[in-house]
Design an enzyme around this catalytic site. Structure first.
Site, short mmCIF file in Angstrom:
data_model
loop_
_atom_site.label_atom_id
_atom_site.label_comp_id
_atom_site.label_asym_id
_atom_site.label_seq_id
_atom_site.Cartn_x
_atom_site.Cartn_y
_atom_site.Cartn_z
N ASP A 1 -9.67 3.10 -2.69
CA ASP A 1 -9.74 4.29 -3.55
C ASP A 1 -8.46 4.31 -4.39
O ASP A 1 -7.60 3.43 -4.26
CB ASP A 1 -9.91 5.58 -2.74
CG ASP A 1 -10.81 6.59 -3.47
OD1 ASP A 1 -11.94 6.87 -3.03
OD2 ASP A 1 -10.37 7.10 -4.53
N ASN B 1 -18.89 1.05 -6.06
CA ASN B 1 -19.30 2.47 -5.92
C ASN B 1 -18.43 3.42 -6.74
O ASN B 1 -18.89 4.48 -7.16
CB ASN B 1 -19.23 2.84 -4.43
CG ASN B 1 -19.33 4.32 -4.21
OD1 ASN B 1 -20.41 4.91 -4.32
ND2 ASN B 1 -18.20 4.97 -3.92
N TYR C 1 -22.16 8.94 -19.43
CA TYR C 1 -22.58 8.56 -18.08
C TYR C 1 -23.90 7.78 -18.13
O TYR C 1 -24.07 6.77 -17.45
CB TYR C 1 -22.71 9.82 -17.22
CG TYR C 1 -23.00 9.56 -15.76
CD1 TYR C 1 -22.00 9.13 -14.88
CD2 TYR C 1 -24.28 9.76 -15.24
CE1 TYR C 1 -22.27 8.91 -13.54
CE2 TYR C 1 -24.55 9.54 -13.89
CZ TYR C 1 -23.55 9.11 -13.04
OH TYR C 1 -23.81 8.89 -11.70
N LYS D 1 -24.31 3.99 -16.77
CA LYS D 1 -25.20 3.66 -15.66
C LYS D 1 -26.38 2.80 -16.12
O LYS D 1 -26.93 2.01 -15.34
CB LYS D 1 -25.68 4.93 -14.96
CG LYS D 1 -24.55 5.68 -14.23
CD LYS D 1 -23.80 4.81 -13.24
CE LYS D 1 -22.96 5.63 -12.26
NZ LYS D 1 -22.16 4.76 -11.36
N1 LIG Z 1 -23.58 12.11 -6.12
C1 LIG Z 1 -24.60 11.89 -6.91
O1 LIG Z 1 -25.48 12.75 -7.12
C2 LIG Z 1 -24.77 10.53 -7.57
C3 LIG Z 1 -25.97 10.24 -8.21
C4 LIG Z 1 -26.12 9.02 -8.83
C5 LIG Z 1 -25.12 8.07 -8.79
N2 LIG Z 1 -23.95 8.38 -8.15
C6 LIG Z 1 -22.89 7.37 -8.17
O2 LIG Z 1 -22.45 7.11 -6.84
C7 LIG Z 1 -21.06 6.76 -6.85
C8 LIG Z 1 -20.31 7.66 -5.88
O3 LIG Z 1 -20.53 8.99 -6.24
P1 LIG Z 1 -19.99 10.24 -5.38
O4 LIG Z 1 -20.88 11.37 -5.69
O5 LIG Z 1 -19.76 9.82 -3.98
O6 LIG Z 1 -18.60 10.49 -6.13
P2 LIG Z 1 -17.22 11.07 -5.55
O7 LIG Z 1 -16.49 11.60 -6.73
O8 LIG Z 1 -17.45 11.95 -4.38
O9 LIG Z 1 -16.48 9.76 -5.04
C9 LIG Z 1 -16.08 8.75 -5.94
C10 LIG Z 1 -14.82 8.12 -5.41
O10 LIG Z 1 -14.38 7.14 -6.37
C11 LIG Z 1 -12.97 7.24 -6.48
N3 LIG Z 1 -12.54 6.71 -7.78
C12 LIG Z 1 -12.65 7.33 -8.99
N4 LIG Z 1 -12.10 6.56 -9.94
C13 LIG Z 1 -11.65 5.43 -9.32
C14 LIG Z 1 -10.97 4.28 -9.78
N5 LIG Z 1 -10.67 4.14 -11.08
N6 LIG Z 1 -10.64 3.33 -8.89
C15 LIG Z 1 -10.93 3.49 -7.57
N7 LIG Z 1 -11.56 4.57 -7.08
C16 LIG Z 1 -11.92 5.54 -7.94
C17 LIG Z 1 -12.68 8.73 -6.34
O11 LIG Z 1 -11.31 8.96 -6.00
C18 LIG Z 1 -13.65 9.13 -5.25
O12 LIG Z 1 -13.10 9.00 -3.96
C19 LIG Z 1 -20.61 6.90 -8.30
O13 LIG Z 1 -20.66 5.64 -8.94
C20 LIG Z 1 -21.64 7.83 -8.90
O14 LIG Z 1 -21.78 7.70 -10.30
C21 LIG Z 1 -23.75 9.58 -7.54
#
Ligand SMILES: NC(=O)c1ccc[n+]([C@@H]2O[C@H](COP(=O)([O-])OP(=O)(O)OC[C@H]3O[C@@H](n4cnc5c(N)ncnc54)[C@H](O)[C@@H]3O)[C@@H](O)[C@H]2O)c1
Length: 254
Positions: free
Chosen positions: A36, A89, A156, A160
């Protein structure tokens, strides 16, 4: 134990979906490297998982910084001797606006960089090592990149959608090295406090309209997503590459 002896790196895994993926892979016998962007959240996640007896390492790196990403893969090779699984992720809308007129150039760059360039940099650095023994890369797309969704903005959606194209093209290139590249495209998942607040501020009519649009009539959980990622990481999916799995309760059927 479908991932016994496997070494997995999950970016952005100190919380949310990434953390759930780490837990699921650890339960299947993998050693997991938690990545992270900040020290406190990485060490917090590592300590908590180690206290449960799991084999976990942590590495702080920004996925859009090539030097840090290469440093992370070198660390994994030195510490664990190989890398079998990479989950790209780290990402999200990163608190940027949704409305076209409100999105600044910096917002656009940030969203494209973390979601798309980060996947490129991490894959490039991991593939250099995976070529020897093969591997599995799993990318995070989104329903927002699969169909026009009002939940997300154009930056976004573009990032994606780009992840889908990136997944397919990379799968073609690295398949001969026994490296598989697949993606999941989650629907809305309450992965943390911020999304929980967003959901809670919707009134009953709005929530019902979202749920009515989902044939399975519920939002997805972080575990729903993690189970599919573990499947893609494991040999259970060994004849799959270039696939995008829509994990969204049927809201979008690709
Ligand atoms: N939650 C949803 O509804 C959803 C839906 C579709 C896709 N996604 C995708 O799933 C993935 C995770 O989503 P989430 O909801 O758990 O998000 P989240 O924000 O809870 O977690 C994302 C993590 O990535 C870390 N991060 C951000 N920028 C970073 C960087 N430059 N380098 C390293 N780490 C970094 C953040 O600190 C955080 O811990 C993302 O790619 C998101 O686009 C989520």
């Amino acid at each position: 134990m479908r991932l016994d002896g496997k070494i997995a790196c999950i970016t952005g895994s100190a919380r949310g979906l990434g953390y759930a993926m780490a837990v699921d892979m650890l339960k299947e016998g993998a050693t997991v490297v938690i990545n992270d962007i900040d020290e406190a959240s990485v060490s917090g996640a590592v300590e908590s998982l180690r206290s449960e007896g799991y084999s976990v390492y942590g590495y702080v790196a920004n996925v859009i910084n090539k030097k840090q990403v290469v440093g992370m893969m070198d660390y994994i090779m030195t510490t664990c001797g190989k890398i079998d699984i990479l989950v790209n992720n780290a990402g999200g809308a990163l608190r940027t606006p949704k409305k076209l007129e409100e999105i600044t150039e910096d917002d656009w760059d940030l969203v494209l960089d973390v979601n798309l360039k980060g996947s490129f940099l991490c894959s490039q650095a991991a593939v250099a090592y995976m070529k020897e023994n093969g591997g599995s890369i799993i990318n995070l797309s989104s329903i927002g990149g699969r169909t026009a969704s009002i939940v997300t903005g154009v930056s976004y959606a573009a990032a994606k959608g780009g992840v889908v194209a990136f997944t397919r093209r990379l799968a073609k290139e690295v398949g001969p090295y026994h490296i598989r590249v697949n993606a999941i495209a989650p629907g809305l998942v309450i992965s943390g406090e911020r999304l929980q607040e967003t959901w809670d501020t919707m009134d009953d009519t709005e929530q019902t309209s979202v749920l009515d649009d989902i044939p399975l009539r519920r939002l997805g959980t972080i575990e729903d997503q993690a189970k599919v990622v573990t499947f893609l990481a494991s040999d259970d999916s060994k004849y799959m590459t270039g696939a995008v799995l829509d994990v969204n309760g049927g809201r979008f059927m690709g």
